[in-house]
Design a protein around this motif. Sequence first.
Motif, mmCIF file in Angstrom:
data_model
loop_
_atom_site.group_PDB
_atom_site.id
_atom_site.type_symbol
_atom_site.label_atom_id
_atom_site.label_comp_id
_atom_site.label_asym_id
_atom_site.label_seq_id
_atom_site.Cartn_x
_atom_site.Cartn_y
_atom_site.Cartn_z
ATOM 1 N N PRO A 1 9.753 2.960 -1.262
ATOM 2 C CA PRO A 1 9.267 2.446 -2.665
ATOM 3 C C PRO A 1 8.366 3.451 -3.397
ATOM 4 O O PRO A 1 7.464 3.666 -2.344
ATOM 5 C CB PRO A 1 8.908 0.939 -2.677
ATOM 6 N N THR A 2 8.479 3.702 -4.485
ATOM 7 C CA THR A 2 7.411 4.569 -5.227
ATOM 8 C C THR A 2 6.444 3.942 -5.787
ATOM 9 O O THR A 2 4.974 4.373 -6.128
ATOM 10 C CB THR A 2 7.998 5.551 -5.950
ATOM 11 N N VAL A 3 6.569 2.564 -6.233
ATOM 12 C CA VAL A 3 5.485 1.659 -6.838
ATOM 13 C C VAL A 3 5.097 0.552 -5.732
ATOM 14 O O VAL A 3 5.712 -0.046 -5.191
ATOM 15 C CB VAL A 3 6.030 0.830 -7.893
ATOM 16 N N VAL A 4 3.976 0.938 -5.263
ATOM 17 C CA VAL A 4 3.395 0.119 -4.115
ATOM 18 C C VAL A 4 2.029 -0.528 -4.494
ATOM 19 O O VAL A 4 1.049 0.219 -5.154
ATOM 20 C CB VAL A 4 3.081 0.853 -3.013
ATOM 21 N N ASP B 1 -0.896 -7.222 -2.545
ATOM 22 C CA ASP B 1 -0.286 -8.491 -2.937
ATOM 23 C C ASP B 1 -1.479 -9.019 -3.920
ATOM 24 O O ASP B 1 -0.751 -9.914 -4.853
ATOM 25 C CB ASP B 1 -0.687 -9.625 -1.730
ATOM 26 N N ALA B 2 -2.628 -8.971 -4.057
ATOM 27 C CA ALA B 2 -3.421 -9.328 -5.028
ATOM 28 C C ALA B 2 -2.957 -8.601 -6.479
ATOM 29 O O ALA B 2 -3.022 -9.130 -7.533
ATOM 30 C CB ALA B 2 -4.955 -8.817 -4.664
ATOM 31 N N GLU B 3 -2.691 -7.369 -6.463
ATOM 32 C CA GLU B 3 -2.267 -6.709 -7.785
ATOM 33 C C GLU B 3 -0.867 -7.275 -8.115
ATOM 34 O O GLU B 3 -0.595 -7.434 -9.280
ATOM 35 C CB GLU B 3 -2.055 -5.032 -7.284
ATOM 36 N N TRP B 4 0.000 -7.610 -7.183
ATOM 37 C CA TRP B 4 1.488 -8.376 -7.640
ATOM 38 C C TRP B 4 1.046 -9.562 -8.161
ATOM 39 O O TRP B 4 1.559 -9.924 -9.323
ATOM 40 C CB TRP B 4 2.368 -8.454 -6.541
ATOM 41 N N ARG B 5 0.336 -10.341 -7.921
ATOM 42 C CA ARG B 5 -0.048 -11.735 -8.144
ATOM 43 C C ARG B 5 -0.777 -11.402 -9.651
ATOM 44 O O ARG B 5 -0.597 -12.509 -10.416
ATOM 45 C CB ARG B 5 -1.200 -12.621 -7.144
ATOM 46 N N ALA C 1 9.185 -6.231 -12.674
ATOM 47 C CA ALA C 1 7.939 -5.727 -11.764
ATOM 48 C C ALA C 1 7.620 -4.236 -12.157
ATOM 49 O O ALA C 1 6.605 -3.897 -12.144
ATOM 50 C CB ALA C 1 8.185 -6.129 -10.329
ATOM 51 N N CYS C 2 8.747 -3.495 -12.251
ATOM 52 C CA CYS C 2 8.290 -1.935 -12.557
ATOM 53 C C CYS C 2 9.081 -1.288 -13.672
ATOM 54 O O CYS C 2 8.993 0.034 -13.640
ATOM 55 C CB CYS C 2 8.515 -1.196 -10.999
ATOM 56 N N ASP C 3 10.076 -1.854 -14.122
ATOM 57 C CA ASP C 3 10.621 -1.426 -15.462
ATOM 58 C C ASP C 3 11.546 -0.617 -15.025
ATOM 59 O O ASP C 3 12.222 0.454 -15.827
ATOM 60 C CB ASP C 3 9.586 -0.737 -16.453
ATOM 61 N N CYS D 1 15.274 -3.948 -5.668
ATOM 62 C CA CYS D 1 15.056 -2.706 -6.611
ATOM 63 C C CYS D 1 14.193 -1.667 -5.583
ATOM 64 O O CYS D 1 13.427 -1.800 -4.804
ATOM 65 C CB CYS D 1 13.572 -3.084 -7.674
ATOM 66 N N ALA D 2 14.905 -0.302 -5.656
ATOM 67 C CA ALA D 2 14.548 0.672 -4.854
ATOM 68 C C ALA D 2 13.261 1.077 -5.199
ATOM 69 O O ALA D 2 12.430 1.776 -4.465
ATOM 70 C CB ALA D 2 15.611 1.859 -5.042
#
Length: 139
Positions: free
Chosen positions: A7-10, A13-17, A54-56, A101-102
């Motif tokens: 994935p290019t968007v990494v 866990d804290a950032e996703w939350r 999550a990433c558009d 999502c890729a």
Amino acid sequence: MTQHTPPTVVKSDAEWRAQLTPQEYHVLREAGTERAFTGEYTDTKTVGVYRCRACDTELFRSDTKFESHCGWPSFYAPSDAQNVVLIEDNTLGMRRVEVRCATCNSHLGHVFHGEGYGTPTDDRYCINSISLTLEPTEG
């Protein structure tokens, strides 16, 4: 299953939350499922592009959406096969194919093949509404 690049968007866990609501996080990052017939896009007929919440990344277009009466939005093909990753899923005592999502590796739902859907591909991408956003287009 689909071979893909990482994935290019990494994000951590804290950032996703911090970015996602608890319900969005549960589905997108923990491979949860929203309850059938409760998602905002299950019955929508709006013309447009469905993107990863999550990433558009563009995932599906409304012209491939169909009524499968399964309780979740159903599409017969992604807008670009490179934008999704298919992973064998043998959880819950079933053999299924997970759709991710890729771009960000978020869980979207599952795809089911060859069950007589009457679509051009005979596939049903059964996708959680909460994993999508809809960008309406004129048409």
